[in-house]
Scaffold this active site. Structure first.
Site, PDB file in Angstrom:
ATOM      1  CB  ALA A  32      -0.888   0.003   1.237  1.00 61.73           C
ATOM      2  CG  ASP A  33       0.310   4.430  -2.888  1.00 61.01           C
ATOM      3  OD1 ASP A  33      -0.779   4.571  -2.286  1.00 61.01           O
ATOM      4  OD2 ASP A  33       0.425   4.571  -4.107  1.00 61.01           O
ATOM      5  CB  SER A  34       1.142   7.925   1.371  1.00 64.41           C
ATOM      6  OG  SER A  34       1.230   8.588   0.136  1.00 64.41           O
ATOM      7  CG  ASP A  36      -3.003   2.213  -2.067  1.00 65.05           C
ATOM      8  OD1 ASP A  36      -3.837   2.580  -2.899  1.00 65.05           O
ATOM      9  OD2 ASP A  36      -1.951   1.615  -2.365  1.00 65.05           O
TER      10      ASP A  36
END
Lengths: 77, 308
Positions: A32-34, A36
């Site tokens: 997950a990125d920020s 997400d």
């Protein structure tokens, strides 16, 4: 109850529910990125009718961390 | 033409100059502010004393409002967050993260806070945390980018929040400005066009590459590492993309780009340097003063929008 949380995480991060364990780390295990994580937090707020301030986001790294966090807010996930 | 962002910030034209690392220093920012736009200093990874000096130099050159862009991943972010309060900086824009922890102190100090956002959810959260406006930045921009284009992102954020939205990414002339207004934006932020401003201090070689760039001369590196960056194509981007295809490690890729922005901006190394620029570089063909640029854009836009 954990099933509901897992289904929210699965939907927001586009992963299978079976991939999600209590110790699963959103960034390390589910890539997950920020952005997400912001989506996930917005969904949690809506589902559990709770406000999660921006300062607290850094704590919410794993499924367990979310469960503990919600518990402190008086919510059983 | 004035919009609510002009009255909010006390500026004449709703044009921001992007807080480009290594590029947006006092000469450029003060020129943009003096021309009626909002000049913005980039704090980037600079230590607090350097940024303080830049703020003071900007004040010597302009009495108009200006901003400081705080890159939240900077090791000095916390100190810079205090510095802008000490120095009474009127506007703060933020990038690369969540300004949540600092928001209350800035608001209490009367600073207008305008985070750069790349998604609807982030825009909503920033509004809730007290942001005065948001900058919706599409992936046409230079430097670190998200996934959505400006065309797609701006109207969705406009629908989702009630604070003014500034459109960024791919805007370089009056047509782009007018289009942004049509999407519901109340202002624009431009970086690439200001790279070739007379007051912009980047190396002449870098400027020439922007002026010479064609529509297809933009490249994105770092999609595989999760940190995509848009620059002009050169040997560095070709090598990087080749290494990405070969599945080289993050560390190996990183070694190619460390210090590469400085190489382009300061040393004028356009072969190995990272010439950050947006896709609109292909349309940027004239070196002008900031005032000439801003006045030209506003005239074009007003003609198109019929002085709405």
């Amino acid at each position: 109850m954990l099933e509901k949380l897992i289904s929210i995480i699965a939907e927001q991060l586009h992963v299978e529910e079976t991939e999600i364990k209590p110790e699963t780390d959103f960034k390390a295990d589910l890539s997950a990125d920020s952005l997400d994580l912001f989506e996930l937090v917005m969904a949690l707020e809506e589902e559990y009718n709770v406000e999660i301030p921006n300062e607290d986001l850094e704590q919410l790294t794993t499924v367990n961390a979310v469960v503990d966090y919600l518990k402190k807010k008086g919510i059983e996930a | 033409m004035k919009t609510e962002i002009c009255s909010l910030l006390g500026i004449e034209y709703p044009i921001f100059q992007g807080g480009m690392a290594w590029v947006a220093e006092h000469s450029l920012a003060s020129a943009v502010s003096n021309a009626g736009g909002l000049g913005i200093l980039a704090a980037a990874n600079a230590p607090v004393e350097v940024v303080r000096e830049e703020i003071r130099k900007t004040r010597e050159l302009t009495d108009k409002p200006f901003g400081v862009n705080i890159m939240l991943l900077s090791p000095y972010a916390q100190e810079i967050a205090r510095l802008v309060i000490e120095e009474n900086v009127p506007v703060v824009t933020t990038g690369a993260g969540n300004p949540g922890p600092y928001m209350e102190d800035w608001k209490a100090a009367g600073i207008k806070v305008i985070p750069v956002v790349a998604s609807v959810a982030l825009a909503k959260r920033m509004e809730r945390a007290g942001a005065d406006a948001v900058i919706a930045e599409g992936c046409e921009s230079g430097g670190h980018i998200g996934e959505n284009t400006t065309m797609v992102l701006v109207p969705q954020i406009v629908d989702a929040v009630s604070v003014p939205v500034i459109a960024a990414g791919g805007i370089g002339d009056g047509r782009g400005f007018a289009a942004a207004m049509m999407l519901g934006a109340k202002g624009v932020q431009m970086g690439t066009r200001f790279l070739v401003a007379k007051e912009c201090v980047i190396h002449e070689n870098y400027k020439q590459q922007v002026l010479k760039a064609k529509d297809i001369d933009s490249a994105v590196t770092g999609r595989t590492t999760g940190h995509p960056v848009r620059t002009l194509r050169n040997r560095m981007t070709r090598t990087y993309q080749q290494m990405e295809k070969e599945g080289k490690s993050f560390e190996e890729l990183e070694s190619l780009t460390i210090g590469s922005l400085r190489k382009a901006v300061v040393e004028g190394d356009v072969v190995n340097g990272s010439m950050m620029a947006g896709q609109i570089a292909g349309m940027v063909k004239k070196e002008q003063t900031c005032r000439e640029m801003i006045e030209e854009i506003m005239q074009e836009a007003e003609a198109l929008l019929g002085n709405r």
